[in-house]
Scaffold this motif. Structure first.
Motif, PDB file in Angstrom:
ATOM      1  N   SER A   1      42.410  26.492 -37.862  1.00  0.00           N
ATOM      2  CA  SER A   1      41.708  25.619 -38.798  1.00  0.00           C
ATOM      3  C   SER A   1      40.868  24.576 -38.064  1.00  0.00           C
ATOM      4  CB  SER A   1      42.692  24.913 -39.731  1.00  0.00           C
ATOM      5  OG  SER A   1      43.516  24.023 -39.016  1.00  0.00           O
ATOM      6  N   ASN A   2      39.819  24.127 -38.733  1.00  0.00           N
ATOM      7  CA  ASN A   2      39.004  23.009 -38.266  1.00  0.00           C
ATOM      8  C   ASN A   2      38.591  22.188 -39.472  1.00  0.00           C
ATOM      9  OD1 ASN A   2      36.295  24.098 -39.246  1.00  0.00           O
ATOM     10  ND2 ASN A   2      36.902  25.741 -37.840  1.00  0.00           N
ATOM     11  N   GLU A   3      38.078  20.984 -39.233  1.00  0.00           N
ATOM     12  CA  GLU A   3      37.690  20.122 -40.337  1.00  0.00           C
ATOM     13  C   GLU A   3      36.371  19.432 -40.020  1.00  0.00           C
ATOM     14  OE1 GLU A   3      40.946  17.392 -40.720  1.00  0.00           O
ATOM     15  OE2 GLU A   3      40.183  16.040 -39.179  1.00  0.00           O
ATOM     16  N   TYR A   4      35.600  19.196 -41.054  1.00  0.00           N
ATOM     17  CA  TYR A   4      34.306  18.541 -40.913  1.00  0.00           C
ATOM     18  C   TYR A   4      34.511  17.074 -40.555  1.00  0.00           C
ATOM     19  CZ  TYR A   4      29.657  16.834 -42.290  1.00  0.00           C
ATOM     20  OH  TYR A   4      28.422  16.250 -42.325  1.00  0.00           O
ATOM     21  N   ARG A   5      33.733  16.602 -39.592  1.00  0.00           N
ATOM     22  CA  ARG A   5      33.866  15.216 -39.152  1.00  0.00           C
ATOM     23  C   ARG A   5      32.483  14.580 -39.027  1.00  0.00           C
ATOM     24  NH1 ARG A   5      37.785  13.497 -34.267  1.00  0.00           N
ATOM     25  NH2 ARG A   5      39.255  13.658 -35.998  1.00  0.00           N
TER      26      ARG A   5
ATOM     27  N   THR B   1      30.275  25.639 -43.373  1.00  0.00           N
ATOM     28  CA  THR B   1      31.030  24.426 -43.692  1.00  0.00           C
ATOM     29  C   THR B   1      30.285  23.174 -43.261  1.00  0.00           C
ATOM     30  OG1 THR B   1      33.169  25.551 -43.549  1.00  0.00           O
ATOM     31  CG2 THR B   1      33.171  23.165 -43.267  1.00  0.00           C
TER      32      THR B   1
ATOM     33  N   ASN C   1      32.119  20.171 -36.657  1.00  0.00           N
ATOM     34  CA  ASN C   1      33.448  20.645 -37.027  1.00  0.00           C
ATOM     35  C   ASN C   1      34.441  20.252 -35.941  1.00  0.00           C
ATOM     36  OD1 ASN C   1      33.231  21.876 -39.572  1.00  0.00           O
ATOM     37  ND2 ASN C   1      32.335  23.725 -38.693  1.00  0.00           N
TER      38      ASN C   1
END
Length: 297
Positions: free
Chosen positions: A183-187, A97, A176
């Motif tokens: 869940s995780n999110e790209y930052r 990701t 991440n």
């Protein structure tokens, strides 16, 4: 036991061993996740104060007239991207990701290997960009499962020294962000140079706010900035790596849980296949015995 039954039995035994391994790895990752979350909670008290001081200075427009190597805004000829990944696999889509999204970021900013400097924290990211022809100016492998502040301080020293030496003219961190255990999110977070716009982005991403815009300072704004800004960079980078490492442990725990569940499903399917094959073999044997007895009569 027929050859086909032996083969199925071996596959069942092998899958059970694999499931035991992934189950143990899931427990280890879950324990690491709980440990780093407790550590992060204690760190938040420090970083909140540092962010508040710098946010106050920004609201008071102290940065506008200040000078310093971390504040120097210059024409962008080289862009630095600090990418945080893990040192190994078995973490699901965690690495793919951040690497895919970082390539998309490079494309959107019209960057090329010629005008991009990659700083890699984590072996997976370093190897990935080397294979694609990027110059990996700096790499750091073997970050602790629960990163220590002094460990990250060495990274900050190297990064800020490269910025001061014009190795790159701006620095962005890509990692991440840990959202929750599933869940995780790209930052993407701009880091250097430090400007009021940069601080506003940090405040928005981290939730840091300032309650007033002006106050008296001693000995001077310049002296305060000289002391506070390095701590601020350390705090932001340490927080990003802590955040990324937390997301890594969560991703690892989820990946190992999925692998363990899949192993259980495979075992159930193989056991059903084994029982059916065994039943068919027994039926065949009974039929042969019955046929033989009938022939004797």
């Amino acid at each position: 036991m027929p050859a086909s039954l032996q083969d199925i039995q071996r596959r069942i035994t092998s899958t059970k061993k694999t499931g035991q391994i992934t189950g143990a790895m899931q427990m280890v990752s879950t324990a690491k996740l709980s440990q780093i979350q407790r550590h992060t909670t204690g760190y938040q008290a420090y970083v909140t104060h540092v962010k508040a001081v710098v946010a106050h200075l920004a609201q008071a427009h102290v940065l506008a007239n200040a000078q310093g190597e971390l504040l120097e805004v210059r024409p962008i000829s080289k862009t630095g991207i600090l990418v945080v990944t893990s040192d190994r696999g078995l973490v699901g889509s965690y690495n793919s990701t951040v690497l895919k999204q970082t390539l998309d970021l490079i494309s959107k900013k019209n960057l090329t290997p010629a005008n991009t400097e990659i700083l890699a924290v984590g072996g997976v990211g370093a190897d990935f960009f080397k294979k694609r022809g990027f110059n990996v100016t700096y790499e750091y492998r073997g970050v602790n499962d629960v990163p220590q502040f002094m460990e990250i301080r060495e990274i900050v020293k190297a990064v800020t020294a490269m910025f001061a030496s014009d190795v790159f003219d701006e620095l962005t961190i890509a990692y991440n962000h840990f959202v929750n255990r599933i869940s995780n999110e790209y930052r993407v977070m701009p880091m250097l140079p430090i400007t009021e716009d940069t601080l506003q982005i940090h405040a928005k991403q981290t939730g840091a706010t300032a309650s007033f815009a002006s106050y008296e300072m001693a000995p001077s704004p310049e002296a305060i900035l000289k002391a506070v800004l390095p701590q601020y960079v350390e705090a932001m980078l340490y927080g990003a790596i802590l955040d990324a490492k937390t997301a890594e442990h969560a991703a690892s725990a989820n990946a190992m849980r999925s692998a363990t569940d899949n192993a259980k499903d495979v075992i159930s399917s193989l056991e059903l296949q084994f029982n059916r094959a065994r039943q068919a073999a027994i039926t065949t044997e009974i039929t042969e015995i019955t046929g033989g007895m009938a022939a004797l009569d």
